[in-house]
Design a protein around this motif. Structure first.
Motif: not given
Length: 73
Positions: A21-26
């Motif tokens: 949802k937050e469009n975060l990468t690892n």
């Protein structure tokens, strides 16, 4: 629709959905948690037995709170 999951799987699912949802990468999540990206892969891996407190900490860093409930069968 409500689906019963083991507590660890429910926590991992919550983390996965929040990360997407937050469009975060690892890598960006690893930076927020001050850890290695490999640990993030393990936290999101449904086959790896992560500890709920660590998943809860990751969720907290993303502005989420883990709540676990129970009900009669």
């Amino acid at each position: 629709v409500t689906v019963a999951l083991p507590a660890t799987m429910a926590a991992k699912t919550a983390l996965y959905l929040t990360v997407r949802k937050e469009n975060l990468t690892n890598t960006s999540l690893a930076e927020k948690l001050n850890c290695d990206e490999k640990e993030i892969r393990r936290l999101l891996d449904p086959h790896f037995n992560s500890k709920i407190p660590r998943i809860e900490e990751a969720l907290h860093k993303l502005g989420q709170r883990l709540e676990i409930g129970f009900s009669s069968i």
